[in-house]
Write an enzyme that holds these catalytic residues in place. Sequence first.
Site, PDB file in Angstrom:
ATOM      1  N   LYS A 205       0.834  -1.199   0.000  1.00 23.74           N
ATOM      2  CA  LYS A 205       0.000   0.000   0.000  1.00 23.74           C
ATOM      3  C   LYS A 205       0.871   1.252   0.000  1.00 23.74           C
ATOM      4  O   LYS A 205       1.505   1.587   0.984  1.00 23.74           O
ATOM      5  CB  LYS A 205      -0.916   0.052   1.227  1.00 23.74           C
ATOM      6  CG  LYS A 205      -1.986   1.146   1.064  1.00 23.74           C
ATOM      7  CD  LYS A 205      -2.605   1.594   2.366  1.00 23.74           C
ATOM      8  CE  LYS A 205      -1.868   2.730   3.035  1.00 23.74           C
ATOM      9  NZ  LYS A 205      -1.805   3.995   2.267  1.00 23.74           N
ATOM     10  N   GLY A 258       7.067   4.772   8.168  1.00 23.24           N
ATOM     11  CA  GLY A 258       6.191   5.927   8.345  1.00 23.24           C
ATOM     12  C   GLY A 258       6.398   6.538   9.713  1.00 23.24           C
ATOM     13  O   GLY A 258       7.481   6.417  10.298  1.00 23.24           O
ATOM     14  N   SER A 259       5.353   7.167  10.219  1.00 28.55           N
ATOM     15  CA  SER A 259       5.485   7.897  11.487  1.00 28.55           C
ATOM     16  C   SER A 259       5.540   6.932  12.673  1.00 28.55           C
ATOM     17  O   SER A 259       4.998   5.826  12.628  1.00 28.55           O
ATOM     18  CB  SER A 259       4.301   8.840  11.650  1.00 28.55           C
ATOM     19  OG  SER A 259       3.097   8.104  11.697  1.00 28.55           O
ATOM     20  N   THR A 260       6.178   7.368  13.736  1.00 29.31           N
ATOM     21  CA  THR A 260       6.260   6.574  14.961  1.00 29.31           C
ATOM     22  C   THR A 260       4.866   6.339  15.525  1.00 29.31           C
ATOM     23  O   THR A 260       4.540   5.245  16.011  1.00 29.31           O
ATOM     24  CB  THR A 260       7.179   7.276  15.978  1.00 29.31           C
ATOM     25  OG1 THR A 260       8.526   7.213  15.461  1.00 29.31           O
ATOM     26  CG2 THR A 260       7.156   6.612  17.330  1.00 29.31           C
ATOM     27  N   GLY A 263       3.311   3.621  13.507  1.00 27.08           N
ATOM     28  CA  GLY A 263       4.081   2.404  13.769  1.00 27.08           C
ATOM     29  C   GLY A 263       3.641   1.725  15.056  1.00 27.08           C
ATOM     30  O   GLY A 263       3.524   0.493  15.133  1.00 27.08           O
ATOM     31  N   GLU A 280      10.182   0.997  10.392  1.00 31.70           N
ATOM     32  CA  GLU A 280      11.204   2.016  10.125  1.00 31.70           C
ATOM     33  C   GLU A 280      10.502   3.360  10.324  1.00 31.70           C
ATOM     34  O   GLU A 280       9.693   3.762   9.497  1.00 31.70           O
ATOM     35  CB  GLU A 280      11.730   1.821   8.695  1.00 31.70           C
ATOM     36  CG  GLU A 280      13.116   2.373   8.497  1.00 31.70           C
ATOM     37  CD  GLU A 280      13.090   3.832   8.145  1.00 31.70           C
ATOM     38  OE1 GLU A 280      13.148   4.664   9.101  1.00 31.70           O
ATOM     39  OE2 GLU A 280      12.993   4.160   6.963  1.00 31.70           O
ATOM     40  N   CYS A 314      13.520  10.607   6.845  1.00 30.83           N
ATOM     41  CA  CYS A 314      13.544  10.193   8.252  1.00 30.83           C
ATOM     42  C   CYS A 314      14.912  10.403   8.885  1.00 30.83           C
ATOM     43  O   CYS A 314      15.011  10.585  10.086  1.00 30.83           O
ATOM     44  CB  CYS A 314      13.101   8.756   8.380  1.00 30.83           C
ATOM     45  SG  CYS A 314      13.986   7.652   7.280  1.00 30.83           S
TER      46      CYS A 314
HETATM   47  P1  ADP Z   1       2.297  10.894   7.618  1.00 32.37           P
HETATM   48  O1  ADP Z   1       1.407  11.285   8.769  1.00 32.37           O
HETATM   49  O2  ADP Z   1       3.549  11.660   7.517  1.00 32.37           O
HETATM   50  O3  ADP Z   1       1.569  10.804   6.313  1.00 32.37           O
HETATM   51  P2  ADP Z   1       1.938   8.145   8.300  1.00 32.37           P
HETATM   52  O4  ADP Z   1       2.741   7.311   9.228  1.00 32.37           O
HETATM   53  O5  ADP Z   1       0.581   8.560   8.751  1.00 32.37           O
HETATM   54  O6  ADP Z   1       2.811   9.402   7.932  1.00 32.37           O
HETATM   55  O7  ADP Z   1       1.785   7.398   6.900  1.00 32.37           O
HETATM   56  C1  ADP Z   1       2.669   6.423   6.400  1.00 32.37           C
HETATM   57  C2  ADP Z   1       1.869   5.302   5.756  1.00 32.37           C
HETATM   58  O8  ADP Z   1       1.061   4.677   6.754  1.00 32.37           O
HETATM   59  C3  ADP Z   1       0.902   5.755   4.666  1.00 32.37           C
HETATM   60  O9  ADP Z   1       0.871   4.784   3.635  1.00 32.37           O
HETATM   61  C4  ADP Z   1      -0.420   5.798   5.403  1.00 32.37           C
HETATM   62  O10 ADP Z   1      -1.534   5.630   4.551  1.00 32.37           O
HETATM   63  C5  ADP Z   1      -0.282   4.614   6.343  1.00 32.37           C
HETATM   64  N1  ADP Z   1      -1.151   4.662   7.531  1.00 32.37           N
HETATM   65  C6  ADP Z   1      -1.580   5.754   8.197  1.00 32.37           C
HETATM   66  N2  ADP Z   1      -2.376   5.410   9.227  1.00 32.37           N
HETATM   67  C7  ADP Z   1      -2.453   4.057   9.217  1.00 32.37           C
HETATM   68  C8  ADP Z   1      -3.118   3.070  10.030  1.00 32.37           C
HETATM   69  N3  ADP Z   1      -3.868   3.427  11.075  1.00 32.37           N
HETATM   70  N4  ADP Z   1      -2.963   1.773   9.722  1.00 32.37           N
HETATM   71  C9  ADP Z   1      -2.191   1.386   8.677  1.00 32.37           C
HETATM   72  N5  ADP Z   1      -1.550   2.253   7.874  1.00 32.37           N
HETATM   73  C10 ADP Z   1      -1.667   3.565   8.127  1.00 32.37           C
HETATM   74 MG    MG Z   2      -0.310  10.290   9.602  1.00 30.03          MG
END
Ligand code: ADP
Ligand code: MG
Length: 507
Positions: A205, A258-260, A263, A280, A314
């Site tokens: 995704k 992605g974001s902590t 994660g 990561e 990051c």
């Molecule tokens: P940002 O807030 O900088 O966009 P995110 O960590 O939210 O960073 O996004 C990184 C990835 O994680 C994207 O592909 C986003 O769609 C996905 N994502 C965001 N929220 C969720 C969630 N609750 N479950 C699974 N994937 C998610």
């Molecule tokens: Mg986000």
Amino acid sequence: MNAVPASHTIAEQPALSSALAKFLERKPRLLVNGEWVEAHGKGRIPVIDPATERRIAEIADADAQDVDRAVRAARAAFESGPWAGMLPDEREQLMWRLADLMERHAGELAELESLDNGKPIAMARLIDVPGAISHLRYMSGWASKLDGSTFNTSLRAAPGTKFHTYTVREPVGVVAQIIPWNFPLLMATLKLAPVLATGCTSVLKPAEQTSLSALRLGELIVEAGFPPGVVNILTGLGESTGAALVAHPDVDKIAFTGSTEVGKLINIAATATLKRVSLELGGKSPVIVLPDVDPRAVAAGAAQAVFFNSGQICVAGSRLFVQRRIFDQVVAGVSEVSRSIVMGPGLDEHTQMGPLVSQEQRDRVLSYLQSGRKQGATIVAGGDAPGHKGYYVNPTVIVDVKPDMKIVREEIFGPVLVAQRFDELEEVAAWANDTPYGLAASIWSNDLRAVQRLVPKIKAGTVWVNCHSMIDAGMPFGGYKQSGFGREQGRAGVEMYTELKAVCMAI
Ligand code: ADP
Ligand code: MG
């Protein structure tokens, strides 16, 4: 010192090539079981060019039913059929075929990436596309090189019984891969590479802000001849597609970048069926400058460390620590570089820094600048948006910061540097580690003793010396502390996609 606004005017986004314009007319589809299918989910997500704020395409928001369909396809491809029976060198050849196709379409991929993400096309050509290809080729070699061990055990059984014990590495299975928007094609490719090398299957995704290059990659994957179901690509929002994917009981492993914050949510969701997880996550990486260096040369390196990709990386070197003797010179040098950066739309050949990826991200970064001001920090360069259409933020350098300020503690993910003075090595190691993150750090010095004393003290997955953001397919990459766990790339990275089976045979 007063804040000095950037003096450049921002160019207009050049016209798109006809290949790209044609690609953008593509209907929102998902790649499931080797075919481009209509999403069951009815939601549509606009794709925005961050340089013009114009809507350029739309993508589907895959729902739980789409996720289930993709996971089933990935499961079927993993358990039986041509992929399950393929020999390592056959997988390796398919990976090379994909890499060759990417190379053939490199110009188009760079253009697409630049348009969708906002990054300078020169950077996409230099870093994103060749980096993606390099990861694929590097990992393809592991297909035929994974191995196990044999053991001299002390097992006792009936007299005369002997044992033959050994380990084998097996592919972990169906992997859900969720990636961010800062290096969309590179992230997609580096996530898929170990899947393909080990014989796993993937449901990938991409981020909802930047899904186009992953869709183009999907077309090339089909063209390369990977069997159906090996790679499935679902576009959609994190809270819909992403959440359904991590909750799916038939997913064996989740690989997330992605974001902590997200994660942590993913790690919790994975617990229900104890999926393997590699994360990561964010960073707030220190750049430590010792007094023996040439301040001007290091200023250029420190500017690059924080401003590369508009700070949306990051490992961005977002906290600068400079020894008191040369602090003013280095900060002046970084500020000078920041004012000379040519900001503009990604597709303009002259652009050195593009807009941020989205309005949300621009607003987030500007609110950090506001918070820094409110908490008493001094902005010596940038500090605002250039007031032009597009999600631009001027590269910013901030001094007079305190350890508890939000701009010092939190990941901003934009072109913002906070600079602090230090006196002693002992002190700077403690300050550098005073963060929940532990992704990366760089040390700038030619004093071998000082560097070698500092390296072991830094709690980070990567420490660079006299360089920053050097990432290679052969080098393990990942975080300490809340920057995540598991490693990508290198042997450690490919092994994250395997289970280790011990076999004990009485003979
Ligand atoms: P940002 O807030 O900088 O966009 P995110 O960590 O939210 O960073 O996004 C990184 C990835 O994680 C994207 O592909 C986003 O769609 C996905 N994502 C965001 N929220 C969720 C969630 N609750 N479950 C699974 N994937 C998610
Ligand atoms: Mg986000």
